[in-house]
Write a protein that holds these residues in place. Sequence first.
Motif, PDB file in Angstrom:
ATOM      1  N   ILE A  23       0.833  -1.204   0.000  1.00 20.87           N
ATOM      2  CA  ILE A  23       0.000   0.000   0.000  1.00 20.87           C
ATOM      3  C   ILE A  23       0.866   1.252   0.000  1.00 20.87           C
ATOM      4  CG2 ILE A  23      -1.654   1.349   1.354  1.00 20.87           C
ATOM      5  CD1 ILE A  23      -2.795  -1.358   2.338  1.00 20.87           C
ATOM      6  N   PHE A  24       1.867   1.290   0.878  1.00 22.62           N
ATOM      7  CA  PHE A  24       2.748   2.457   0.946  1.00 22.62           C
ATOM      8  C   PHE A  24       3.591   2.588  -0.317  1.00 22.62           C
ATOM      9  CE2 PHE A  24       2.467   1.774   5.745  1.00 22.62           C
ATOM     10  CZ  PHE A  24       1.514   2.777   5.893  1.00 22.62           C
ATOM     11  N   ALA A  25       3.936   1.443  -0.905  1.00 18.85           N
ATOM     12  CA  ALA A  25       4.697   1.478  -2.150  1.00 18.85           C
ATOM     13  C   ALA A  25       3.875   2.100  -3.269  1.00 18.85           C
ATOM     14  CB  ALA A  25       5.134   0.067  -2.540  1.00 18.85           C
ATOM     15  N   PHE A  26       2.564   1.815  -3.276  1.00 17.01           N
ATOM     16  CA  PHE A  26       1.700   2.430  -4.282  1.00 17.01           C
ATOM     17  C   PHE A  26       1.710   3.952  -4.111  1.00 17.01           C
ATOM     18  CE2 PHE A  26      -2.346   3.857  -6.068  1.00 17.01           C
ATOM     19  CZ  PHE A  26      -2.298   3.249  -7.321  1.00 17.01           C
ATOM     20  N   GLY A  27       1.703   4.395  -2.849  1.00 12.69           N
ATOM     21  CA  GLY A  27       1.828   5.830  -2.585  1.00 12.69           C
ATOM     22  C   GLY A  27       3.146   6.366  -3.110  1.00 12.69           C
ATOM     23  N   LEU A  28       4.208   5.560  -2.971  1.00  8.66           N
ATOM     24  CA  LEU A  28       5.527   5.942  -3.481  1.00  8.66           C
ATOM     25  C   LEU A  28       5.499   6.028  -5.009  1.00  8.66           C
ATOM     26  CD1 LEU A  28       8.608   6.378  -3.085  1.00  8.66           C
ATOM     27  CD2 LEU A  28       8.854   3.900  -3.140  1.00  8.66           C
ATOM     28  N   PHE A  29       4.829   5.075  -5.636  1.00  9.94           N
ATOM     29  CA  PHE A  29       4.803   5.043  -7.096  1.00  9.94           C
ATOM     30  C   PHE A  29       4.030   6.219  -7.694  1.00  9.94           C
ATOM     31  CE2 PHE A  29       4.988   0.167  -6.537  1.00  9.94           C
ATOM     32  CZ  PHE A  29       6.363   0.222  -6.391  1.00  9.94           C
ATOM     33  N   VAL A  30       2.965   6.659  -7.020  1.00  7.36           N
ATOM     34  CA  VAL A  30       2.160   7.761  -7.571  1.00  7.36           C
ATOM     35  C   VAL A  30       2.646   9.131  -7.104  1.00  7.36           C
ATOM     36  CG1 VAL A  30       0.116   6.298  -7.768  1.00  7.36           C
ATOM     37  CG2 VAL A  30       0.425   7.695  -5.721  1.00  7.36           C
ATOM     38  N   SER A  31       3.523   9.162  -6.105  1.00  9.67           N
ATOM     39  CA  SER A  31       3.963  10.452  -5.554  1.00  9.67           C
ATOM     40  C   SER A  31       4.685  11.348  -6.554  1.00  9.67           C
ATOM     41  CB  SER A  31       4.846  10.226  -4.314  1.00  9.67           C
ATOM     42  OG  SER A  31       6.013   9.499  -4.644  1.00  9.67           O
ATOM     43  N   PRO A  32       5.389  10.806  -7.580  1.00  6.50           N
ATOM     44  CA  PRO A  32       6.018  11.703  -8.555  1.00  6.50           C
ATOM     45  C   PRO A  32       5.044  12.343  -9.542  1.00  6.50           C
ATOM     46  CG  PRO A  32       7.167   9.585  -8.455  1.00  6.50           C
ATOM     47  CD  PRO A  32       5.868   9.414  -7.764  1.00  6.50           C
ATOM     48  N   ILE A  33       3.759  11.982  -9.489  1.00 10.49           N
ATOM     49  CA  ILE A  33       2.811  12.526 -10.465  1.00 10.49           C
ATOM     50  C   ILE A  33       2.797  14.051 -10.485  1.00 10.49           C
ATOM     51  CG2 ILE A  33       0.335  12.725 -10.995  1.00 10.49           C
ATOM     52  CD1 ILE A  33       0.047   9.769 -10.407  1.00 10.49           C
ATOM     53  N   PRO A  34       2.764  14.740  -9.321  1.00 14.53           N
ATOM     54  CA  PRO A  34       2.823  16.209  -9.366  1.00 14.53           C
ATOM     55  C   PRO A  34       4.095  16.732 -10.050  1.00 14.53           C
ATOM     56  CG  PRO A  34       2.111  15.478  -7.202  1.00 14.53           C
ATOM     57  CD  PRO A  34       2.551  14.255  -7.941  1.00 14.53           C
ATOM     58  N   THR A  35       5.204  16.031  -9.826  1.00 16.37           N
ATOM     59  CA  THR A  35       6.465  16.422 -10.472  1.00 16.37           C
ATOM     60  C   THR A  35       6.339  16.330 -11.987  1.00 16.37           C
ATOM     61  OG1 THR A  35       7.800  15.705  -8.583  1.00 16.37           O
ATOM     62  CG2 THR A  35       8.911  15.863 -10.721  1.00 16.37           C
ATOM     63  N   PHE A  36       5.755  15.252 -12.466  1.00 17.03           N
ATOM     64  CA  PHE A  36       5.639  15.072 -13.913  1.00 17.03           C
ATOM     65  C   PHE A  36       4.545  15.948 -14.517  1.00 17.03           C
ATOM     66  CE2 PHE A  36       8.323  11.516 -12.920  1.00 17.03           C
ATOM     67  CZ  PHE A  36       9.148  11.449 -14.030  1.00 17.03           C
ATOM     68  N   ARG A  37       3.557  16.332 -13.721  1.00 15.87           N
ATOM     69  CA  ARG A  37       2.603  17.329 -14.190  1.00 15.87           C
ATOM     70  C   ARG A  37       3.320  18.658 -14.426  1.00 15.87           C
ATOM     71  NH1 ARG A  37      -2.569  16.373 -10.129  1.00 15.87           N
ATOM     72  NH2 ARG A  37      -3.524  14.649 -11.283  1.00 15.87           N
ATOM     73  N   ARG A  38       4.199  18.993 -13.517  1.00 18.09           N
ATOM     74  CA  ARG A  38       4.982  20.229 -13.659  1.00 18.09           C
ATOM     75  C   ARG A  38       5.892  20.151 -14.880  1.00 18.09           C
ATOM     76  NH1 ARG A  38       8.870  23.053  -9.045  1.00 18.09           N
ATOM     77  NH2 ARG A  38      10.291  24.095 -10.463  1.00 18.09           N
ATOM     78  N   ILE A  39       6.540  19.004 -15.065  1.00 18.51           N
ATOM     79  CA  ILE A  39       7.420  18.823 -16.218  1.00 18.51           C
ATOM     80  C   ILE A  39       6.646  18.982 -17.519  1.00 18.51           C
ATOM     81  CG2 ILE A  39       8.757  17.099 -17.498  1.00 18.51           C
ATOM     82  CD1 ILE A  39       9.771  16.056 -14.797  1.00 18.51           C
ATOM     83  N   ILE A  40       5.463  18.353 -17.588  1.00 22.97           N
ATOM     84  CA  ILE A  40       4.638  18.439 -18.797  1.00 22.97           C
ATOM     85  C   ILE A  40       4.137  19.870 -19.004  1.00 22.97           C
ATOM     86  CG2 ILE A  40       2.469  17.672 -19.858  1.00 22.97           C
ATOM     87  CD1 ILE A  40       2.915  14.970 -18.402  1.00 22.97           C
ATOM     88  N   ARG A  41       3.718  20.516 -17.915  1.00 26.83           N
ATOM     89  CA  ARG A  41       3.204  21.888 -18.007  1.00 26.83           C
ATOM     90  C   ARG A  41       4.272  22.860 -18.482  1.00 26.83           C
ATOM     91  NH1 ARG A  41       1.728  22.284 -13.154  1.00 26.83           N
ATOM     92  NH2 ARG A  41       3.473  23.492 -12.324  1.00 26.83           N
ATOM     93  N   ASN A  42       5.498  22.701 -17.956  1.00 26.80           N
ATOM     94  CA  ASN A  42       6.583  23.618 -18.309  1.00 26.80           C
ATOM     95  C   ASN A  42       7.359  23.174 -19.544  1.00 26.80           C
ATOM     96  OD1 ASN A  42       5.865  25.099 -16.041  1.00 26.80           O
ATOM     97  ND2 ASN A  42       7.456  24.209 -14.747  1.00 26.80           N
ATOM     98  N   GLY A  43       7.114  21.954 -19.989  1.00 28.84           N
ATOM     99  CA  GLY A  43       7.821  21.456 -21.163  1.00 28.84           C
ATOM    100  C   GLY A  43       9.305  21.268 -20.943  1.00 28.84           C
ATOM    101  N   SER A  44       9.702  21.043 -19.679  1.00 27.04           N
ATOM    102  CA  SER A  44      11.119  20.897 -19.346  1.00 27.04           C
ATOM    103  C   SER A  44      11.274  20.082 -18.068  1.00 27.04           C
ATOM    104  CB  SER A  44      11.765  22.271 -19.148  1.00 27.04           C
ATOM    105  OG  SER A  44      13.065  22.154 -18.602  1.00 27.04           O
ATOM    106  N   THR A  45      12.357  19.327 -17.977  1.00 23.65           N
ATOM    107  CA  THR A  45      12.636  18.567 -16.753  1.00 23.65           C
ATOM    108  C   THR A  45      13.354  19.422 -15.708  1.00 23.65           C
ATOM    109  OG1 THR A  45      14.718  17.765 -17.722  1.00 23.65           O
ATOM    110  CG2 THR A  45      12.763  16.371 -17.972  1.00 23.65           C
ATOM    111  N   GLU A  46      13.710  20.669 -16.072  1.00 29.98           N
ATOM    112  CA  GLU A  46      14.361  21.624 -15.166  1.00 29.98           C
ATOM    113  C   GLU A  46      15.565  20.969 -14.474  1.00 29.98           C
ATOM    114  OE1 GLU A  46      11.483  23.929 -12.813  1.00 29.98           O
ATOM    115  OE2 GLU A  46       9.931  22.931 -13.969  1.00 29.98           O
ATOM    116  N   MET A  47      15.602  21.072 -13.137  1.00 29.90           N
ATOM    117  CA  MET A  47      16.720  20.488 -12.389  1.00 29.90           C
ATOM    118  C   MET A  47      16.385  19.110 -11.833  1.00 29.90           C
ATOM    119  SD  MET A  47      18.301  23.774 -10.332  1.00 29.90           S
ATOM    120  CE  MET A  47      19.627  22.804  -9.616  1.00 29.90           C
ATOM    121  N   PHE A  48      15.231  18.598 -12.199  1.00 31.70           N
ATOM    122  CA  PHE A  48      14.860  17.261 -11.723  1.00 31.70           C
ATOM    123  C   PHE A  48      15.784  16.219 -12.336  1.00 31.70           C
ATOM    124  CE2 PHE A  48      10.741  19.518 -11.281  1.00 31.70           C
ATOM    125  CZ  PHE A  48      10.529  19.281  -9.925  1.00 31.70           C
TER     126      PHE A  48
END
Length: 235
Positions: A23-48
């Motif tokens: 269960i906690f691992a599933f939380g770990l797997f979905v936790s980067p979603i906000p990061t990738f939303r930002r990447i898609i929105r900005n069109g760049s991986t920035e410093m990630f």
Amino acid sequence: MSFSAAYPVYEVAKDAAGVAGNIFAFGLFVSPIPTFRRIIRNGSTEMFSGLPYIYSLMNCLICMWYGTPLISPDNLLVTTVNSIGAVFQFVYIIIFLVYAEKSKKVRMFGLLLAVIGIFVIILVGSLQVTDSQTRRILVGFLSCASLISMFASPLFIIKLVIQTKSVEFMPFYLSLSTFLMSTSFLVYGLLNEDPFIYVPNGIGTVLGIIQLVLYFYFESKSREESREPLIVSYA
């Protein structure tokens, strides 16, 4: 309490820890979603950095193989969590490849091919080992090493947080999920008497605590600085 009565309780506790880890691992797997939303929105991986997802994919594939009945018949919960994790990591890597600058893209693609190649070699090579105990030890050491490397990958982020004094590039829920998952599988590994599980997850628990401590420290400092007046009067 008799041994026969204690044994089911022991098994229930072990399975509960494994389910909690899933269960906690599933939380770990979905936790980067906000990061990738930002990447898609900005069109760049920035410093990630894409390295954590490469390490995670490698870890998921090897640990998934370790948990299969062909390697260790008593670790089905390890297989389930890592199968799901491998799918998530592969999707994240593809998105990272789409939006990364050319130099990062080439490097990430090369690392992805290397991960797939290494896993195929491990899978085929381990099947050539006829003795089941030797096969388990061999794949177990590899899974342990991959887990440790995955948990060590955030050291880059920890260094960045200390240098910039900002937690912008260390998502809180990612650190929290890492800590909770590691702790759950630490307990699961201890109850299952499997050092290939409890040793790396013990290290992951310690690193998770470090990340959380850094997050709260620098987050509180940021809040304190934001309360300071923008204009200082000397009157």
